[in-house]
Design a protein around this motif. Sequence first.
Motif, PDB file in Angstrom:
ATOM      1  N   ASP A  53      -9.676   6.034   7.472  1.00 57.11           N
ATOM      2  CA  ASP A  53     -10.757   5.285   6.830  1.00 57.11           C
ATOM      3  C   ASP A  53     -10.627   5.275   5.311  1.00 57.11           C
ATOM      4  O   ASP A  53     -11.421   4.629   4.628  1.00 57.11           O
ATOM      5  CB  ASP A  53     -12.117   5.839   7.247  1.00 57.11           C
ATOM      6  N   GLY A  54      -9.641   5.954   4.783  1.00 56.76           N
ATOM      7  CA  GLY A  54      -9.400   5.890   3.345  1.00 56.76           C
ATOM      8  C   GLY A  54      -8.790   7.147   2.774  1.00 56.76           C
ATOM      9  O   GLY A  54      -9.384   8.218   2.838  1.00 56.76           O
ATOM     10  N   ALA A  55      -7.585   7.029   2.240  1.00 56.13           N
ATOM     11  CA  ALA A  55      -6.883   8.133   1.600  1.00 56.13           C
ATOM     12  C   ALA A  55      -6.396   7.673   0.232  1.00 56.13           C
ATOM     13  O   ALA A  55      -6.399   6.481  -0.072  1.00 56.13           O
ATOM     14  CB  ALA A  55      -5.700   8.587   2.463  1.00 56.13           C
ATOM     15  N   GLY A  56      -5.986   8.636  -0.573  1.00 54.44           N
ATOM     16  CA  GLY A  56      -5.432   8.343  -1.886  1.00 54.44           C
ATOM     17  C   GLY A  56      -4.105   9.059  -2.069  1.00 54.44           C
ATOM     18  O   GLY A  56      -3.800  10.032  -1.369  1.00 54.44           O
ATOM     19  N   PHE A  57      -3.313   8.578  -3.020  1.00 52.60           N
ATOM     20  CA  PHE A  57      -2.001   9.148  -3.307  1.00 52.60           C
ATOM     21  C   PHE A  57      -1.933   9.461  -4.794  1.00 52.60           C
ATOM     22  O   PHE A  57      -2.118   8.568  -5.629  1.00 52.60           O
ATOM     23  CB  PHE A  57      -0.912   8.142  -2.915  1.00 52.60           C
ATOM     24  N   LEU A  58      -1.720  10.733  -5.118  1.00 48.61           N
ATOM     25  CA  LEU A  58      -1.600  11.168  -6.506  1.00 48.61           C
ATOM     26  C   LEU A  58      -0.205  11.732  -6.709  1.00 48.61           C
ATOM     27  O   LEU A  58       0.174  12.724  -6.088  1.00 48.61           O
ATOM     28  CB  LEU A  58      -2.647  12.230  -6.840  1.00 48.61           C
ATOM     29  N   CYS A  59       0.560  11.087  -7.569  1.00 46.16           N
ATOM     30  CA  CYS A  59       1.935  11.482  -7.861  1.00 46.16           C
ATOM     31  C   CYS A  59       1.982  11.995  -9.300  1.00 46.16           C
ATOM     32  O   CYS A  59       1.652  11.259 -10.225  1.00 46.16           O
ATOM     33  CB  CYS A  59       2.851  10.272  -7.673  1.00 46.16           C
ATOM     34  N   VAL A  60       2.364  13.262  -9.463  1.00 40.03           N
ATOM     35  CA  VAL A  60       2.432  13.889 -10.782  1.00 40.03           C
ATOM     36  C   VAL A  60       3.899  14.057 -11.145  1.00 40.03           C
ATOM     37  O   VAL A  60       4.646  14.730 -10.432  1.00 40.03           O
ATOM     38  CB  VAL A  60       1.714  15.255 -10.785  1.00 40.03           C
ATOM     39  N   ILE A  61       4.305  13.447 -12.241  1.00 45.03           N
ATOM     40  CA  ILE A  61       5.704  13.464 -12.663  1.00 45.03           C
ATOM     41  C   ILE A  61       5.807  14.266 -13.960  1.00 45.03           C
ATOM     42  O   ILE A  61       5.326  13.838 -15.008  1.00 45.03           O
ATOM     43  CB  ILE A  61       6.229  12.028 -12.852  1.00 45.03           C
ATOM     44  N   GLU A  62       6.417  15.434 -13.846  1.00 43.88           N
ATOM     45  CA  GLU A  62       6.593  16.283 -15.016  1.00 43.88           C
ATOM     46  C   GLU A  62       7.674  15.691 -15.926  1.00 43.88           C
ATOM     47  O   GLU A  62       8.528  14.929 -15.473  1.00 43.88           O
ATOM     48  CB  GLU A  62       6.956  17.706 -14.580  1.00 43.88           C
TER      49      GLU A  62
ATOM     50  N   SER B   8       2.873  -0.146   2.590  1.00 43.13           N
ATOM     51  CA  SER B   8       2.946  -0.056   4.053  1.00 43.13           C
ATOM     52  C   SER B   8       1.670   0.495   4.688  1.00 43.13           C
ATOM     53  O   SER B   8       1.463   0.322   5.881  1.00 43.13           O
ATOM     54  CB  SER B   8       4.144   0.802   4.470  1.00 43.13           C
ATOM     55  N   HIS B   9       0.833   1.127   3.901  1.00 39.87           N
ATOM     56  CA  HIS B   9      -0.390   1.727   4.459  1.00 39.87           C
ATOM     57  C   HIS B   9      -1.587   0.777   4.454  1.00 39.87           C
ATOM     58  O   HIS B   9      -2.645   1.132   4.974  1.00 39.87           O
ATOM     59  CB  HIS B   9      -0.714   3.022   3.728  1.00 39.87           C
ATOM     60  N   GLY B  10      -1.416  -0.387   3.884  1.00 38.36           N
ATOM     61  CA  GLY B  10      -2.471  -1.402   3.924  1.00 38.36           C
ATOM     62  C   GLY B  10      -3.823  -0.874   3.483  1.00 38.36           C
ATOM     63  O   GLY B  10      -3.933  -0.160   2.481  1.00 38.36           O
ATOM     64  N   ASP B  11      -4.850  -1.203   4.263  1.00 33.52           N
ATOM     65  CA  ASP B  11      -6.230  -0.834   3.922  1.00 33.52           C
ATOM     66  C   ASP B  11      -6.501   0.664   3.998  1.00 33.52           C
ATOM     67  O   ASP B  11      -7.537   1.122   3.521  1.00 33.52           O
ATOM     68  CB  ASP B  11      -7.210  -1.536   4.869  1.00 33.52           C
ATOM     69  N   HIS B  12      -5.625   1.421   4.623  1.00 33.01           N
ATOM     70  CA  HIS B  12      -5.852   2.856   4.799  1.00 33.01           C
ATOM     71  C   HIS B  12      -5.625   3.646   3.508  1.00 33.01           C
ATOM     72  O   HIS B  12      -6.189   4.724   3.340  1.00 33.01           O
ATOM     73  CB  HIS B  12      -4.963   3.415   5.906  1.00 33.01           C
ATOM     74  N   LEU B  13      -4.789   3.116   2.617  1.00 35.82           N
ATOM     75  CA  LEU B  13      -4.530   3.766   1.332  1.00 35.82           C
ATOM     76  C   LEU B  13      -5.340   3.021   0.281  1.00 35.82           C
ATOM     77  O   LEU B  13      -5.067   1.866  -0.025  1.00 35.82           O
ATOM     78  CB  LEU B  13      -3.034   3.741   0.987  1.00 35.82           C
ATOM     79  N   LYS B  14      -6.346   3.681  -0.263  1.00 34.29           N
ATOM     80  CA  LYS B  14      -7.287   3.023  -1.170  1.00 34.29           C
ATOM     81  C   LYS B  14      -6.831   3.020  -2.623  1.00 34.29           C
ATOM     82  O   LYS B  14      -7.182   2.117  -3.382  1.00 34.29           O
ATOM     83  CB  LYS B  14      -8.666   3.689  -1.076  1.00 34.29           C
ATOM     84  N   CYS B  15      -6.078   4.051  -3.029  1.00 36.41           N
ATOM     85  CA  CYS B  15      -5.678   4.101  -4.443  1.00 36.41           C
ATOM     86  C   CYS B  15      -4.442   4.977  -4.612  1.00 36.41           C
ATOM     87  O   CYS B  15      -4.177   5.868  -3.824  1.00 36.41           O
ATOM     88  CB  CYS B  15      -6.820   4.626  -5.311  1.00 36.41           C
ATOM     89  N   THR B  16      -3.718   4.673  -5.680  1.00 32.15           N
ATOM     90  CA  THR B  16      -2.543   5.438  -6.078  1.00 32.15           C
ATOM     91  C   THR B  16      -2.654   5.723  -7.567  1.00 32.15           C
ATOM     92  O   THR B  16      -2.755   4.799  -8.369  1.00 32.15           O
ATOM     93  CB  THR B  16      -1.249   4.653  -5.797  1.00 32.15           C
ATOM     94  N   GLY B  17      -2.650   6.987  -7.904  1.00 27.92           N
ATOM     95  CA  GLY B  17      -2.647   7.406  -9.302  1.00 27.92           C
ATOM     96  C   GLY B  17      -1.316   8.075  -9.603  1.00 27.92           C
ATOM     97  O   GLY B  17      -0.873   8.941  -8.845  1.00 27.92           O
ATOM     98  N   VAL B  18      -0.676   7.650 -10.679  1.00 28.99           N
ATOM     99  CA  VAL B  18       0.603   8.244 -11.077  1.00 28.99           C
ATOM    100  C   VAL B  18       0.407   8.874 -12.453  1.00 28.99           C
ATOM    101  O   VAL B  18       0.047   8.188 -13.408  1.00 28.99           O
ATOM    102  CB  VAL B  18       1.732   7.196 -11.117  1.00 28.99           C
TER     103      VAL B  18
ATOM    104  N   ASP C 130      -2.656  12.479 -17.652  1.00 30.34           N
ATOM    105  CA  ASP C 130      -3.073  13.804 -17.195  1.00 30.34           C
ATOM    106  C   ASP C 130      -3.800  13.707 -15.853  1.00 30.34           C
ATOM    107  O   ASP C 130      -4.328  12.659 -15.497  1.00 30.34           O
ATOM    108  CB  ASP C 130      -3.969  14.483 -18.238  1.00 30.34           C
ATOM    109  N   THR C 131      -3.817  14.818 -15.121  1.00 28.72           N
ATOM    110  CA  THR C 131      -4.401  14.832 -13.785  1.00 28.72           C
ATOM    111  C   THR C 131      -5.915  14.685 -13.803  1.00 28.72           C
ATOM    112  O   THR C 131      -6.480  14.076 -12.898  1.00 28.72           O
ATOM    113  CB  THR C 131      -4.014  16.111 -13.018  1.00 28.72           C
ATOM    114  N   PHE C 132      -6.585  15.215 -14.801  1.00 29.17           N
ATOM    115  CA  PHE C 132      -8.037  15.094 -14.881  1.00 29.17           C
ATOM    116  C   PHE C 132      -8.450  13.625 -14.905  1.00 29.17           C
ATOM    117  O   PHE C 132      -9.316  13.195 -14.138  1.00 29.17           O
ATOM    118  CB  PHE C 132      -8.577  15.824 -16.124  1.00 29.17           C
ATOM    119  N   SER C 133      -7.808  12.833 -15.757  1.00 30.64           N
ATOM    120  CA  SER C 133      -8.127  11.402 -15.852  1.00 30.64           C
ATOM    121  C   SER C 133      -7.821  10.670 -14.550  1.00 30.64           C
ATOM    122  O   SER C 133      -8.586   9.805 -14.118  1.00 30.64           O
ATOM    123  CB  SER C 133      -7.346  10.753 -16.995  1.00 30.64           C
ATOM    124  N   ALA C 134      -6.702  11.027 -13.923  1.00 26.29           N
ATOM    125  CA  ALA C 134      -6.331  10.377 -12.662  1.00 26.29           C
ATOM    126  C   ALA C 134      -7.364  10.674 -11.581  1.00 26.29           C
ATOM    127  O   ALA C 134      -7.821   9.764 -10.879  1.00 26.29           O
ATOM    128  CB  ALA C 134      -4.947  10.850 -12.221  1.00 26.29           C
TER     129      ALA C 134
END
Length: 169
Positions: free
Chosen positions: A59-68, A88-98, A132-136
């Motif tokens: 029903d809704g997930a997010g993806f957070l990618c942290v690149i050092e 590929s995740h369509g409506d199931h992935l609601k947001c991606t923060g990098v 930074d992760t806080f903002s994401a």
Amino acid sequence: MANASQKSAVGVQILHRTGGMAIAQFGRLCVVVWRDAVTQPTFDLQRAGLDQVVRNHPDGAGFLCVIEPSTRPPDDALRRASAQMVMSHGDHLKCTGVVIEGEGFRAAITRGVLSGMALLLSRKVQAMAFSDTFSALKWMRNYVPVGPIERGTSFIEQVRKELDPLPER
């Protein structure tokens, strides 16, 4: 390659860990921290981790990618595969923060390029680059529940501690 299933709280666990990359679940978020180069095998682990989190939260997930700052960028094929992975995740992935960590021109340009690439993604998946992760996490909570942001940033620091230290250069 180590595979850790260490749960520290409900919905919070490290899914996979290698020397220079870790994949974790923080509630509805798949969190990936990169310290080393992106390779096909580590990319495949990232894809599997995101698949697992999305499957757990259809029903809704997010993806957070942290690149050092030490992370070498992926080649063109893996960059295209990354965009496809998100789409590929369509409506199931609601947001991606990098999160592109680091200072200066290179980090700023990389964040700008990623923000431009985000415009090409489906409007169903919101995507944005951060320093930074806080903002994401603050932005991501507009799309999926993330809980207290301070708890999220603490968890990400815990995940970092699971990675091998950077080699002396």
